[in-house]
Design a protein around this motif. Structure first.
Motif, PDB file in Angstrom:
ATOM      1  N   GLN A 197      37.348  33.500  27.939  1.00 54.39           N
ATOM      2  CA  GLN A 197      35.980  33.751  28.391  1.00 54.39           C
ATOM      3  C   GLN A 197      35.544  32.794  29.489  1.00 54.39           C
ATOM      4  O   GLN A 197      34.572  33.055  30.190  1.00 54.39           O
ATOM      5  N   ASN A 198      36.247  31.676  29.625  1.00 57.02           N
ATOM      6  CA  ASN A 198      35.958  30.767  30.730  1.00 57.02           C
ATOM      7  C   ASN A 198      36.959  30.925  31.876  1.00 57.02           C
ATOM      8  O   ASN A 198      36.866  30.214  32.876  1.00 57.02           O
ATOM      9  N   GLY A 199      37.911  31.850  31.718  1.00 58.41           N
ATOM     10  CA  GLY A 199      38.884  32.099  32.771  1.00 58.41           C
ATOM     11  C   GLY A 199      39.722  30.882  33.120  1.00 58.41           C
ATOM     12  O   GLY A 199      40.052  30.645  34.286  1.00 58.41           O
ATOM     13  N   LEU A 200      40.093  30.103  32.106  1.00 57.43           N
ATOM     14  CA  LEU A 200      40.797  28.846  32.348  1.00 57.43           C
ATOM     15  C   LEU A 200      42.283  29.097  32.598  1.00 57.43           C
ATOM     16  O   LEU A 200      42.910  29.922  31.935  1.00 57.43           O
ATOM     17  N   ARG A 201      42.835  28.351  33.540  1.00 57.74           N
ATOM     18  CA  ARG A 201      44.271  28.399  33.801  1.00 57.74           C
ATOM     19  C   ARG A 201      44.889  27.150  33.180  1.00 57.74           C
ATOM     20  O   ARG A 201      45.085  26.137  33.838  1.00 57.74           O
ATOM     21  N   LEU A 202      45.135  27.241  31.900  1.00 55.80           N
ATOM     22  CA  LEU A 202      45.649  26.101  31.139  1.00 55.80           C
ATOM     23  C   LEU A 202      46.944  26.509  30.457  1.00 55.80           C
ATOM     24  O   LEU A 202      46.973  27.473  29.691  1.00 55.80           O
ATOM     25  N   LYS A 203      48.013  25.790  30.738  1.00 62.06           N
ATOM     26  CA  LYS A 203      49.287  26.055  30.063  1.00 62.06           C
ATOM     27  C   LYS A 203      49.248  25.360  28.703  1.00 62.06           C
ATOM     28  O   LYS A 203      49.202  24.130  28.630  1.00 62.06           O
TER      29      LYS A 203
END
Length: 681
Positions: free
Chosen positions: A476-482
């Motif tokens: 929902q926050n559109g995070l690009r987190l591996k």
């Protein structure tokens, strides 16, 4: 317990009647604090007569086999009939069951239901053996038809069923007779009993809202409390009372929680200021003084409750403003989070370190993320949260504000607990998101490191909820987190702190757990499991935002005619290629040569693949999956034409090998977008 009891009454009675052959058209159950009601429409006058034929043992079977058959049928040997069968003569039994009157079946089943009712809590009173939620006073059980009503003969522990009942305990004394359900409901209302819970709830809400509106106020909506209060009264009388001026400055959440938990009061808010200024209570009786005495008593009790809340609030403020919450943080050093994972203070230190590390990837200030994590759980040691645990986080925000922390840090104290469930709000402020993620990742990696994973339906540490929280925070926050990179520091901290031994690589197993949770989340959002699997099989599947973006693009692609047909063309190419590789014992992965193309459709396919690949590769690098799949869809027509015009396994081995390499190229280009092998159909 009321709603469940009404459903249990309905199920037990209707199941029992149907099993006895007594069918019906509809059934409805109702409940009030003093009565359980079941109304059944379209009931048969009697159960139909049944004739059943059963095949038994052979005539020459052992005597014990025959005895068992006779016991099961309730017949004697002379009532059996020997008939020829494939393997000799066999005994047959004809069992006739005459129909039974409805009254007999209903009475039998109702007595059984009352004596075996599944109350979560029950009592025994007097000299009888019956257990019931409260002492049972009377049973009304009648059958009605056009000819009138008749009482079902029934007696339970000295209580005989009849056709009479009572109205409101104080405003409707005396028994009255009933001829049917409509008559029953009408007479109850005339004697101050509203039978339907939803009608009582609607009455309470309408009266409370109208009273508040007349004074420029509004009732704080609480559907759970409304259902509960509607179950406490038979004749709801809505009254509005005052909150003492000394308590109006308490945080609205404190007033609302205290009044709800202790008194079952609804909060009334001033929409201009956001303050809780009045309360609504619901009495079960009308009084000559219009409820003044009831309100006076309620206000007296409420003042004592709120005086306690005010005392907690003032004490907590002294700690928050004077000592910056330090005493609470010291207390948490003596509070065990888990025997193998240390104290709450140790956990806070881990969360703070992790929040600082992941903050840059979220666009959060690392210093603020670390500071927010350090004080986010301080309110757990406050007096207010000790009294009202449901205020954790909410009070933390107030105390952080009073301690002089920046707004982003204070907001994180409240928001880092979220989301608590699938419908809960998701934090969006970067600092709050960093602390929320660090909190949940610490929990998950910690319990994975000590091998305390969910098993079956058991999840005592709510790890499934924590994983879903991480998923929703990221998506929902559109995070690009591996994920794997994100939780590695947490795993290391757990290993060092808890002195764990053995294999500490929990990433693969934990990532699988996340993928399982993500599948559930995406299926709820309408994505098919095969689409999810096709996306999960691709590289970068620990980047959840990328993964979902791919899955959504693939789902949209498969809804088009070109998409579904291309998948079939890919599978055909893949099957032919796989069979040839297995047969020949080689891999046809060498680049095909366009010069060896003989047919026009073959040459056209070479050109189409060159063009598509030139477009797909940059689209994939730009993570524009929709564009990549649009280009892939353009291959549908040339692939179809190729298969219609060209024989793959031609006798010319050079041409055959070239065409198989061409199929490999089709497979390679298609699989670069998603693993189409995992798609169904």
């Amino acid at each position: 317990m009321q709603t469940r009891a009404a459903e249990d009454l309905k199920k037990l009675m209707t199941d029992g009647m149907v099993e006895a052959g007594l069918t019906y058209s509809s059934a409805h159950a109702f409940s009030t604090p003093r009565r359980l009601v079941l109304a059944v429409e379209g009931l048969l006058a009697e159960s139909p007569a049944l004739r059943e034929e059963r095949k038994g043992p052979r005539v020459d079977a052992p005597e014990k086999a025959l005895e068992g058959f006779l016991r099961a049928t309730g017949l004697t040997k002379d009532q059996l009939e020997a008939r020829d069968d494939k393997k000799g003569q066999v005994w047959f039994a004809t069992i006739s069951k005459p129909g039974r009157p409805a009254a007999e079946i209903v009475g039998e089943q109702l007595e059984k239901t009352i004596r075996n009712f599944p109350w979560p809590k029950s009592m025994r009173w007097g000299a009888g053996s019956l257990r019931w939620v409260r002492p049972l006073h009377s049973i009304l059980c009648i059958l009605s038809d056009e000819g009138g009503a008749s009482v079902v003969p029934l007696e339970v522990e000295g209580i005989k069923a009849g056709d009479t009942t009572e109205g409101h305990r104080f405003m409707g004394p005396g028994r009255f007779s009933v001829t049917g359900f409509d008559d029953f409901e009408t007479q109850l209302k005339a004697r101050h009993v509203v039978l339907r819970a939803e009608e009582r709830a609607e009455h309470i809400w309408q009266d409370a809202s109208n009273m508040a509106f007349a004074q420029g106020l509004e009732v704080v909506e609480d559907k759970g409390l409304l259902r509960e209060v509607a179950g406490l009264v038979e004749w709801p009388v809505v009254l509005m009372g005052e909150i003492g001026a000394a308590f109006l400055e308490l945080p609205p959440e404190v007033l609302q929680t205290s009044m709800k938990e202790h008194q079952k009061f609804f909060s009334v808010r001033n929409p201009k200021t956001g303050r809780i200024e009045k309360f609504v209570t619901v009495a079960n009786v009308e009084t000559a003084d219009q409820g003044a005495t009831i309100l006076a008593g309620n206000q007296k009790v409420l003042s004592a409750r709120l005086a306690d809340a005010k005392f907690f609030w003032e004490n907590d403020l002294r700690v928050a403003t004077g000592e910056k919450m330090a005493p609470w943080l010291d207390k948490l050093g003596n509070v065990t989070f888990h025997a193998k994972l240390g104290s709450q203070a140790e956990r806070i230190a881990r969360i703070a370190a992790l929040a600082r590390q992941i903050a840059p990837a979220l666009g959060a200030d690392p210093d603020q993320a670390e500071a927010a994590a350090q004080i986010a759980k301080a309110d757990l040691a406050s007096e207010m949260v000790y009294e009202f645990p449901e205020l954790q986080g909410i009070m933390g925000k107030y105390y952080a504000q009073r301690a002089g922390h920046p707004e982003a840090v204070a907001n994180a104290a409240e928001a880092h607990w979220q989301p608590l469930g699938p419908s809960d709000d998701v934090p969006t402020e970067p600092v709050s998101v960093a602390v929320a993620l660090a909190d949940k990742i610490d929990t998950l990696t910690g319990f994975w490191a000590i091998d305390e994973k969910p098993t079956g339906s058991k999840d005592p540490y709510a790890l499934r909820r924590a994983a879903l929280g991480v998923i929703r925070l990221i998506l929902q926050n559109g995070l690009r987190l591996k994920l794997v990179e994100g939780w590695k520091p947490a795993v290391v901290m757990h290993v060092v702190q808890a002195k764990l031994s053995g294999d500490t690589s929990v990433s693969s197993d934990l990532l699988s757990f996340f993928h399982d949770r993500l599948k559930v989340h995406l299926r709820d959002a309408g994505l098919g499991h095969d689409v999810i699997d096709a996306s999960l099989a691709m590289p970068g599947n620990d980047d959840l935002t990328l993964l979902v973006k791919r899955a959504e693009a693939l789902a949209a692609f498969l809804k088009t005619e070109d998409g579904t047909n291309l998948v079939q063309g890919f599978k055909r190419a893949n099957n032919i290629l796989t069979q040839a590789e297995e047969k020949d014992g080689v891999e046809y992965s060498y680049g095909p040569d366009a010069k060896l193309a003989e047919e026009d459709s073959e040459k056209a396919l070479f050109a189409a693949l060159d063009q598509a690949e030139a477009q797909i590769k940059p689209a994939m690098e730009a993570e524009d999956f929709a564009a990549a799949m649009t280009q892939m869809a353009s291959l549908r027509a040339p692939i179809d034409a190729f298969f219609e015009a060209v024989q793959i396994n031609t006798e010319n081995q050079i041409i055959r090998r070239n065409r198989l390499n061409l199929l490999h190229r089709i497979r390679q280009i298609c699989l670069s977008v998603a693993d189409l092998n995992r798609l169904e159909g």
